[in-house]
Design a protein around this motif. Structure first.
Motif, short mmCIF file in Angstrom:
data_model
loop_
_atom_site.label_atom_id
_atom_site.label_comp_id
_atom_site.label_asym_id
_atom_site.label_seq_id
_atom_site.Cartn_x
_atom_site.Cartn_y
_atom_site.Cartn_z
N UNK A 32 -1.79 15.77 4.66
CA UNK A 32 -1.99 17.20 4.43
C UNK A 32 -2.95 17.39 3.25
N UNK A 33 -3.23 18.65 2.93
CA UNK A 33 -4.15 18.92 1.82
C UNK A 33 -3.65 18.31 0.51
N UNK A 34 -2.34 18.33 0.30
CA UNK A 34 -1.80 17.80 -0.95
C UNK A 34 -1.84 16.27 -0.99
N UNK A 35 -2.30 15.64 0.08
CA UNK A 35 -2.43 14.17 0.10
C UNK A 35 -3.85 13.72 -0.21
N UNK A 36 -4.63 14.58 -0.83
CA UNK A 36 -6.05 14.22 -0.98
C UNK A 36 -6.27 12.97 -1.84
N UNK A 37 -5.36 12.69 -2.76
CA UNK A 37 -5.53 11.47 -3.56
C UNK A 37 -5.39 10.24 -2.66
N UNK A 38 -4.53 10.35 -1.68
CA UNK A 38 -4.29 9.20 -0.80
C UNK A 38 -5.54 8.92 0.04
N UNK A 39 -6.12 9.95 0.64
CA UNK A 39 -7.30 9.59 1.43
C UNK A 39 -8.51 9.26 0.58
N UNK A 40 -8.58 9.80 -0.62
CA UNK A 40 -9.67 9.40 -1.53
C UNK A 40 -9.53 7.91 -1.87
N UNK A 41 -8.31 7.50 -2.15
CA UNK A 41 -8.09 6.08 -2.48
C UNK A 41 -8.41 5.18 -1.28
N UNK A 42 -7.95 5.59 -0.12
CA UNK A 42 -8.19 4.74 1.06
C UNK A 42 -9.68 4.54 1.32
N UNK A 43 -10.45 5.60 1.12
CA UNK A 43 -11.90 5.46 1.31
C UNK A 43 -12.48 4.44 0.32
N UNK A 59 0.83 -1.22 0.00
CA UNK A 59 0.00 0.00 0.00
C UNK A 59 0.86 1.26 0.00
N UNK A 60 1.96 1.24 0.74
CA UNK A 60 2.79 2.46 0.70
C UNK A 60 3.48 2.61 -0.65
N UNK A 61 3.73 1.48 -1.31
CA UNK A 61 4.28 1.56 -2.67
C UNK A 61 3.25 2.21 -3.60
N UNK A 62 2.01 1.76 -3.48
CA UNK A 62 0.96 2.35 -4.31
C UNK A 62 0.78 3.84 -3.97
N UNK A 63 0.87 4.16 -2.71
CA UNK A 63 0.59 5.53 -2.29
C UNK A 63 1.65 6.53 -2.75
N UNK A 64 2.81 6.08 -3.18
CA UNK A 64 3.74 7.03 -3.79
C UNK A 64 3.29 7.34 -5.22
N UNK A 65 2.66 6.35 -5.84
CA UNK A 65 2.19 6.54 -7.22
C UNK A 65 1.00 7.47 -7.32
N UNK A 66 0.25 7.60 -6.22
CA UNK A 66 -0.94 8.46 -6.26
C UNK A 66 -0.70 9.73 -5.43
N UNK A 67 0.56 10.12 -5.36
CA UNK A 67 0.95 11.30 -4.60
C UNK A 67 1.57 12.30 -5.57
N UNK A 68 0.74 13.14 -6.19
CA UNK A 68 1.26 14.01 -7.26
C UNK A 68 2.23 15.08 -6.77
N UNK A 69 2.25 15.34 -5.48
CA UNK A 69 3.10 16.44 -4.99
C UNK A 69 4.57 16.05 -4.90
N UNK A 70 4.85 14.76 -4.72
CA UNK A 70 6.23 14.39 -4.38
C UNK A 70 7.22 14.62 -5.52
N UNK A 71 6.72 14.58 -6.76
CA UNK A 71 7.65 14.64 -7.90
C UNK A 71 8.46 15.93 -7.92
N UNK A 72 7.89 17.00 -7.38
CA UNK A 72 8.60 18.28 -7.38
C UNK A 72 9.75 18.30 -6.39
N UNK A 81 -3.99 20.12 -7.15
CA UNK A 81 -4.28 18.70 -7.33
C UNK A 81 -5.78 18.48 -7.28
N UNK A 82 -6.29 17.79 -8.28
CA UNK A 82 -7.70 17.43 -8.27
C UNK A 82 -7.82 15.92 -8.37
N UNK A 83 -8.79 15.38 -7.69
CA UNK A 83 -9.01 13.93 -7.79
C UNK A 83 -10.49 13.67 -7.98
#
Ligand code: FES
Ligand SMILES: [Fe+2]
Length: 441
Positions: free
Chosen positions: A363-374, A168-181, A223-225
């Motif tokens: 944080x706010x920029x992690x919204x893809x992560x909590x959307x996925x978890x739900x 899951x943490x491997x997947x969660x890096x892929x759905x974390x658009x903020x980290x690439x910067x 970021x929009x999801x």
């Protein structure tokens, strides 16, 4: 933040635990086809905590059986491939790809005992260089017509790599658009002409601007999801000027695949596949929408980092991922070289074997992560309640409609005529909204 129970609920993958039950409702990558090349097409594999043996019989048919022999438990990975199946090296019991015992040669010649013996066996199919297995009950779902599955073999390349952490943490890096910067930041832009086969190296499409510059200079993407019928779609926008916005779209295909724009000509479809609770493989199918893929070059690039036969990374915890303090001050954000796979690997492995989510602060920029978890929790709960509903459990008919990434606006690679991949569809795609994903790298 989650409770320890919630964390276990989402992360553990054995056959009798919640997430393990959900993931068993889907086809899962179990090996690359290339792993069965050579004179003895047999390999011990582990998937979702289960030890199995994958092989091709004399006719080339694929089989996946439980690894312990049903006679006395010896290891079938040392078996003999002969007589239409795999023969245990201990007493010679022979099993076919369906797990049926065909012979028990030490028994009296008239014995029918073998007809009562059935080894655990699982359906397996090969798609675009990846062998997928289904460990669940009943009928497996149909494969969607995603681009990586319907592209000609000349236009796809598959590879994998091991990460020593929970899936899951491997997947969660892929759905974390903020980290690439940050994680993938380079202080200098490289020559983009050497970008073939690599992510975050080329120029952004329709622009001269190197993607490294976009990521470096615009570190606060919007970021929009959006949840979709196949999973979710994530968009990060970086406003470069009044005239130009950089658009990057990543799709999550439920439960654990992501489709990522890689360069102006390729996408990556990547699965994060649990080996067990604390190890996972990423499997990627690289799909080209223009020229055939240069498989030799792409394989050689990846073999610089990954070692066979385990597809383990040469840079890892034991050598501090190649960390170099001087490089961190002058060249890269991490000091771990220019291969972004190493950055991602460090990011997820250093969270521990299973990230302790009781101590995180999303944080706010992690919204893809909590959307996925739900979405994940909902699908697990439906599975535990015995309900059929979860995304991507497709019938044959439904599967023909899922043609991602193009599925977003319903434009898929329907035209099977020669060269469609290169010409007709590319043109149609460029006119579609989907083009913004492909082009935005
Ligand atoms: S243990 Fe396999 S045949 Fe006896
Ligand atoms: Fe990354």
């Amino acid at each position: 933040m989650l409770t320890a129970e919630q964390n276990d609920f989402m992360t553990r993958v054995g056959p009798d635990v919640p997430a393990g039950k959900l993931l068993r409702r889907y086809w899962q990558p179990v090996a690359l086809a290339e792993e069965l090349d050579g004179p003895r097409p047999l390999k011990a594999v582990k998937l979702l905590g289960q030890d199995m043996v994958l092989f091709r019989d004399d006719n080339g048919e694929l089989g996946l059986l439980d690894r312990d022999c049903p006679h006395r438990g010896a290891d079938l990975a040392f078996g003999r491939l002969e007589h239409g199946g795999i023969r245990c090296a201990f007493h010679g019991w022979l099993f076919n790809v369906k797990g049926q015992c065909m012979e028990t040669p030490a028994e009296p010649a008239s014995s029918k005992f073998h007809t009562t013996i059935q080894q655990g066996a699982y359906p397996v199919v090969e798609r675009s260089g990846v062998i997928f297995a289904y460990l669940g009950e009943g009928e497996p779902p149909a494969f969607p017509d995603m681009d990586c599955f319907v592209a000609p073999g000349t236009h796809t390349f598959a590879f994998k790599g091991l990460w020593e952490c929970n899936w899951l943490q491997a997947l969660e890096v892929g759905i974390d658009p903020a980290h690439a910067s940050y994680l993938h930041r380079f202080f200098e832009d490289e020559d983009t002409s050497a970008s073939y086969g690599k992510q975050f190296r080329g120029a952004s499409s329709d622009s001269e601007m190197a993607i490294t510059k976009v990521l470096r200079e615009y570190g606060r993407p919007t970021i929009n999801v959006e949840p979709t019928n196949y999973g979710m779609r994530m968009t990060s926008l970086r406003e470069l000027s009044e005239e130009f916005t950089h658009v990057r779209v990543t799709n999550l295909v439920f439960p654990q695949a992501i489709v990522i724009p890689m360069s102006s000509e390729m996408t990556i479809s990547q699965w994060h596949v649990p080996v067990d609770d604390t190890h996972c493989y990423w499997y990627a199918i690289f799909t080209s929408f223009t020229e055939p893929v240069n498989k030799e070059q792409m394989r050689a690039q990846r073999l610089e980092l990954y070692e066979l036969p385990g597809y383990t990374s040469r840079k890892n915890k034991s050598n501090h991922y190649g960390f170099d303090a001087n490089e961190q001050m002058t060249e890269t954000y991490t000091g771990m070289g220019h291969d972004i796979n190493v950055h991602d690997q460090w990011a997820v492995e250093s969270q521990g074997p299973i990230q302790d989510r009781t101590r995180e602060h999303l944080a706010a920029s992690d919204k893809c992560i909590y959307t996925y978890r739900r979405m994940l929790v909902k699908a697990i709960e439906a599975t535990l309640a015995g309900e059929g509903k979860a995304p991507m459990l497709l019938s044959d008919e439904e599967a023909r409609e899922v043609t991602g990434p193009a599925s977003i606006d319903g434009i898929g690679p329907r035209n099977q005529e020669k060269n469609y991949w290169v010409e007709a569809d590319l043109k149609r795609r460029q006119e579609s909204d989907w083009a913004s994903q492909r082009l935005s790298a």
